[in-house]
Design a protein around this motif. Structure first.
Motif, mmCIF file in Angstrom:
data_model
loop_
_atom_site.group_PDB
_atom_site.id
_atom_site.type_symbol
_atom_site.label_atom_id
_atom_site.label_comp_id
_atom_site.label_asym_id
_atom_site.label_seq_id
_atom_site.Cartn_x
_atom_site.Cartn_y
_atom_site.Cartn_z
ATOM 1 N N ALA A 23 1.120 -1.498 0.004
ATOM 2 C CA ALA A 23 -0.045 -0.469 -0.194
ATOM 3 C C ALA A 23 0.551 1.340 0.111
ATOM 4 C CB ALA A 23 -0.806 -0.325 1.304
ATOM 5 N N TYR A 24 2.115 1.150 1.100
ATOM 6 C CA TYR A 24 3.163 2.134 0.717
ATOM 7 C C TYR A 24 3.483 2.832 -0.899
ATOM 8 C CZ TYR A 24 7.111 4.843 1.043
ATOM 9 O OH TYR A 24 8.488 5.704 0.878
ATOM 10 N N GLU A 25 3.797 1.238 -1.312
ATOM 11 C CA GLU A 25 4.178 2.096 -2.258
ATOM 12 C C GLU A 25 3.442 2.030 -3.281
ATOM 13 O OE1 GLU A 25 7.273 -1.797 -2.153
ATOM 14 O OE2 GLU A 25 5.757 -1.967 -3.113
ATOM 15 N N THR A 26 2.054 1.890 -3.258
ATOM 16 C CA THR A 26 1.310 1.974 -4.913
ATOM 17 C C THR A 26 0.600 3.442 -3.981
ATOM 18 O OG1 THR A 26 0.776 -0.261 -4.023
ATOM 19 C CG2 THR A 26 -0.972 0.919 -5.375
ATOM 20 N N PHE A 27 0.331 4.011 -3.171
ATOM 21 C CA PHE A 27 0.079 5.046 -2.549
ATOM 22 C C PHE A 27 0.920 6.212 -2.862
ATOM 23 C CE2 PHE A 27 -3.590 3.802 0.717
ATOM 24 C CZ PHE A 27 -4.140 3.773 0.405
ATOM 25 N N ALA A 28 2.227 5.590 -2.661
ATOM 26 C CA ALA A 28 3.226 6.667 -3.316
ATOM 27 C C ALA A 28 3.544 6.685 -5.083
ATOM 28 C CB ALA A 28 4.886 6.146 -3.167
ATOM 29 N N GLU A 29 3.653 6.210 -5.525
ATOM 30 C CA GLU A 29 3.179 5.872 -7.281
ATOM 31 C C GLU A 29 2.120 6.882 -7.859
ATOM 32 O OE1 GLU A 29 4.093 1.887 -8.839
ATOM 33 O OE2 GLU A 29 5.540 1.645 -7.366
ATOM 34 N N GLU A 30 0.898 6.211 -7.292
ATOM 35 C CA GLU A 30 -0.034 5.992 -7.438
ATOM 36 C C GLU A 30 -1.049 7.276 -6.495
ATOM 37 O OE1 GLU A 30 -0.955 4.902 -10.886
ATOM 38 O OE2 GLU A 30 0.688 2.913 -10.701
ATOM 39 N N GLY A 31 -1.339 7.603 -5.713
ATOM 40 C CA GLY A 31 -1.691 8.790 -5.170
ATOM 41 C C GLY A 31 -2.895 7.672 -4.143
ATOM 42 N N ALA A 32 -4.175 8.607 -3.525
ATOM 43 C CA ALA A 32 -4.855 7.882 -2.579
ATOM 44 C C ALA A 32 -5.743 7.457 -3.624
ATOM 45 C CB ALA A 32 -5.194 9.133 -1.998
ATOM 46 N N ALA A 33 -6.106 7.731 -4.979
ATOM 47 C CA ALA A 33 -7.420 7.937 -5.887
ATOM 48 C C ALA A 33 -7.577 6.006 -6.039
ATOM 49 C CB ALA A 33 -7.173 8.850 -7.008
ATOM 50 N N VAL A 34 -6.285 5.620 -5.579
ATOM 51 C CA VAL A 34 -5.892 3.693 -6.711
ATOM 52 C C VAL A 34 -6.961 3.401 -6.213
ATOM 53 C CG1 VAL A 34 -4.221 3.111 -4.504
ATOM 54 C CG2 VAL A 34 -4.230 2.901 -7.295
ATOM 55 N N PRO A 35 -7.234 2.465 -6.396
ATOM 56 C CA PRO A 35 -8.629 1.465 -6.013
ATOM 57 C C PRO A 35 -7.899 0.743 -5.292
ATOM 58 C CG PRO A 35 -8.385 1.329 -8.574
ATOM 59 C CD PRO A 35 -7.357 2.076 -7.819
ATOM 60 N N ILE A 36 -8.562 -0.280 -3.607
ATOM 61 C CA ILE A 36 -8.315 -0.777 -2.894
ATOM 62 C C ILE A 36 -7.775 -2.540 -4.217
ATOM 63 C CG2 ILE A 36 -9.296 -2.824 -1.304
ATOM 64 C CD1 ILE A 36 -7.914 -0.367 -0.116
ATOM 65 N N ASP A 37 -8.706 -2.782 -5.025
ATOM 66 C CA ASP A 37 -8.569 -3.623 -5.742
ATOM 67 C C ASP A 37 -6.980 -3.969 -6.149
ATOM 68 O OD1 ASP A 37 -11.174 -4.293 -4.963
ATOM 69 O OD2 ASP A 37 -12.123 -5.350 -6.623
ATOM 70 N N GLU A 38 -6.769 -2.918 -6.820
ATOM 71 C CA GLU A 38 -5.041 -3.398 -7.466
ATOM 72 C C GLU A 38 -4.112 -3.221 -6.195
ATOM 73 O OE1 GLU A 38 -3.775 -2.541 -10.384
ATOM 74 O OE2 GLU A 38 -1.710 -2.548 -9.862
ATOM 75 N N ILE A 39 -4.340 -2.565 -4.932
ATOM 76 C CA ILE A 39 -2.751 -2.804 -3.733
ATOM 77 C C ILE A 39 -3.301 -4.299 -3.717
ATOM 78 C CG2 ILE A 39 -3.123 -2.461 -1.416
ATOM 79 C CD1 ILE A 39 -3.634 0.247 -2.116
ATOM 80 N N ALA A 40 -4.754 -4.973 -3.663
ATOM 81 C CA ALA A 40 -4.831 -6.269 -3.153
ATOM 82 C C ALA A 40 -3.777 -7.708 -4.108
ATOM 83 C CB ALA A 40 -6.729 -6.846 -2.469
ATOM 84 N N ARG A 41 -4.307 -7.090 -5.127
ATOM 85 C CA ARG A 41 -3.928 -7.904 -6.132
ATOM 86 C C ARG A 41 -2.279 -7.526 -6.205
ATOM 87 N NH1 ARG A 41 -1.898 -7.233 -10.690
ATOM 88 N NH2 ARG A 41 -1.779 -4.520 -10.871
ATOM 89 N N ARG A 42 -1.726 -6.458 -6.294
ATOM 90 C CA ARG A 42 -0.138 -6.314 -5.915
ATOM 91 C C ARG A 42 0.527 -6.728 -5.048
ATOM 92 N NH1 ARG A 42 2.292 -0.668 -7.552
ATOM 93 N NH2 ARG A 42 0.324 -0.007 -8.682
ATOM 94 N N ALA A 43 -0.413 -7.380 -4.015
ATOM 95 C CA ALA A 43 0.138 -7.862 -2.592
ATOM 96 C C ALA A 43 -0.291 -9.393 -2.897
ATOM 97 C CB ALA A 43 -0.634 -7.075 -1.298
ATOM 98 N N GLY A 44 -0.571 -9.933 -3.883
ATOM 99 C CA GLY A 44 -1.403 -10.929 -3.913
ATOM 100 C C GLY A 44 -2.163 -11.443 -2.943
ATOM 101 N N VAL A 45 -3.556 -10.575 -2.067
ATOM 102 C CA VAL A 45 -4.206 -11.457 -1.644
ATOM 103 C C VAL A 45 -5.845 -10.782 -2.095
ATOM 104 C CG1 VAL A 45 -2.771 -10.742 -0.006
ATOM 105 C CG2 VAL A 45 -4.271 -8.628 0.212
ATOM 106 N N GLY A 46 -6.601 -10.899 -1.431
ATOM 107 C CA GLY A 46 -8.242 -11.033 -2.068
ATOM 108 C C GLY A 46 -8.060 -9.140 -1.529
ATOM 109 N N ALA A 47 -9.168 -8.578 -2.132
ATOM 110 C CA ALA A 47 -10.130 -7.083 -1.176
ATOM 111 C C ALA A 47 -10.415 -7.358 0.414
ATOM 112 C CB ALA A 47 -10.674 -6.447 -2.183
ATOM 113 N N GLY A 48 -11.444 -9.198 0.653
ATOM 114 C CA GLY A 48 -11.731 -9.301 1.804
ATOM 115 C C GLY A 48 -10.168 -9.332 2.907
ATOM 116 N N THR A 49 -9.686 -9.482 2.526
ATOM 117 C CA THR A 49 -8.014 -9.576 3.430
ATOM 118 C C THR A 49 -7.603 -7.978 3.942
ATOM 119 O OG1 THR A 49 -7.682 -12.050 2.478
ATOM 120 C CG2 THR A 49 -5.364 -10.316 3.656
#
Lengths: 194, 194
Positions: A23-49
């Motif tokens: 999340a740190y890397e992704t918010f840094a790159e894309e800003g706060a508007a990045v979807p949670i699904d994108e963070i979950a995907r990059r982290a290799g987990v589901g959105a629920g997690t």
DNA sequence: TCTTAAACGGAACGATCGCCCCGATTCTAC
DNA sequence: GTAGAATCGGGGCGATCGTTCCGTTTAAGA
């Protein structure tokens, strides 16, 4: 009164750490508007997690900003120990660089979709306090003009980060930062520094 | 080759003008992210009517920015005719004020969700040209240091607008603008101006 | 006034996104 | 190894928003 938070299961702890890092890397790159699904995907987990560890997207963003802020405060504190006249300038340059690296932090400082004072009042106060210290000692040392205040400095940080993030490469920053530095210097001093 | 655009019906012309006016005000207040439905509502028309005159939201925003940009360019041109040494400074202050008034323009300049150079290359070139003129004449007059270039000025405009828009009241601007001004001044000159 | 084409507006569609639910999986204590 | 609880993940719901569609209204010329 105080609840005893049972320790996380091993996989849960691992996933939480991964989510925070990603999340740190992704918010840094894309800003706060990045979807949670994108963070979950990059982290290799589901959105629920993600939502199990952070009840809202806002709370995740806030956790990241709080961490970044404490890093930045630590950096500022380190500067107060160094050359009094240069501390504020070094810190301003550092913040400008952070603006280039971390879009999320830039947005938090600028108050874009996130009210820092409201969300993290304690950290904000602390940050403001260190800025006041850095400014005061620079003014005492005679390297910063006496007619600027702490809010002026915070305003300049927002501007510097905006310039760095939204226009320009690091070369541009290296050219524009000295202008702000010269503007803050005591008129008539040897502030014509390159 | 050239098509003859049949004149608009009276109600269509009226609605088009209303939409343009309302869109300008709304983008200025809320930024480019405001929904088209909100603009339609404020203009007292249906969303379909907006789309009949502007095929996409982007094209509407672009039309507004183009208009604002030409106003701003006109203002800059007026400054070239006035006091050569003050023209650039007066224009910078004007742009800072625009940042407070018009969030849409600020976003366009900062490149937030809108690439000015790509969308309006002609206007962008013209703007850059006038900036170069203002800068050159100020440098010739000896009021601006010789080691800043046109891109530095554009960068500073982004920063000034960000400061003005995201932090501060007009009081704050009145305090911070002189810092940038002092920073741009020729070192050693009487730039300690208040 | 009457005809007709232009214009209207708002319901509806598809995509996106925050957040929740629940059957499947995996850890851990015994 | 097994029971049972904690955790997982991803499909789904509801809201938002850009854009389109179409039945209705209205301007304009005869």
């Amino acid at each position: 009164m105080t609840e005893k938070p049972r320790p996380l299961r091993a996989d849960a702890a691992r996933n939480r750490a991964r989510v925070l890092q990603v999340a740190y890397e992704t918010f840094a790159e894309e800003g706060a508007a990045v979807p949670i699904d994108e963070i979950a995907r990059r982290a290799g987990v589901g959105a629920g997690t993600v939502y199990r560890h952070f009840p809202t997207k806002e709370s995740l963003f806030q956790a990241i900003v709080a961490d970044r802020l404490s890093q930045v405060i630590e950096r500022a504190r380190a500067q107060t120990a160094a050359d009094p006249g240069e501390g504020l300038y070094a810190f301003l340059f550092h913040m400008a660089e952070q603006g280039a690296t971390d879009l999320g932090l830039t947005e938090a400082f600028a108050g874009i979709g996130f009210d820092l004072t409201e969300a993290l009042p304690e950290a904000e106060r602390e940050f403001t306090g260190i800025m006041a210290d850095l400014l005061a000692q620079a003014q005492r040392a005679g390297t910063v003009r006496s007619d600027v205040d702490t809010d002026d400095i915070k305003t300049l940080i927002v501007g510097l980060q905006a310039m760095r993030r939204f226009r320009g490469d690091s070369e541009r920053m290296r050219r524009v930062y000295p202008v702000i530095r010269a503007g803050l210097s005591v008129p008539g001093s040897a502030e014509a520094s390159r």
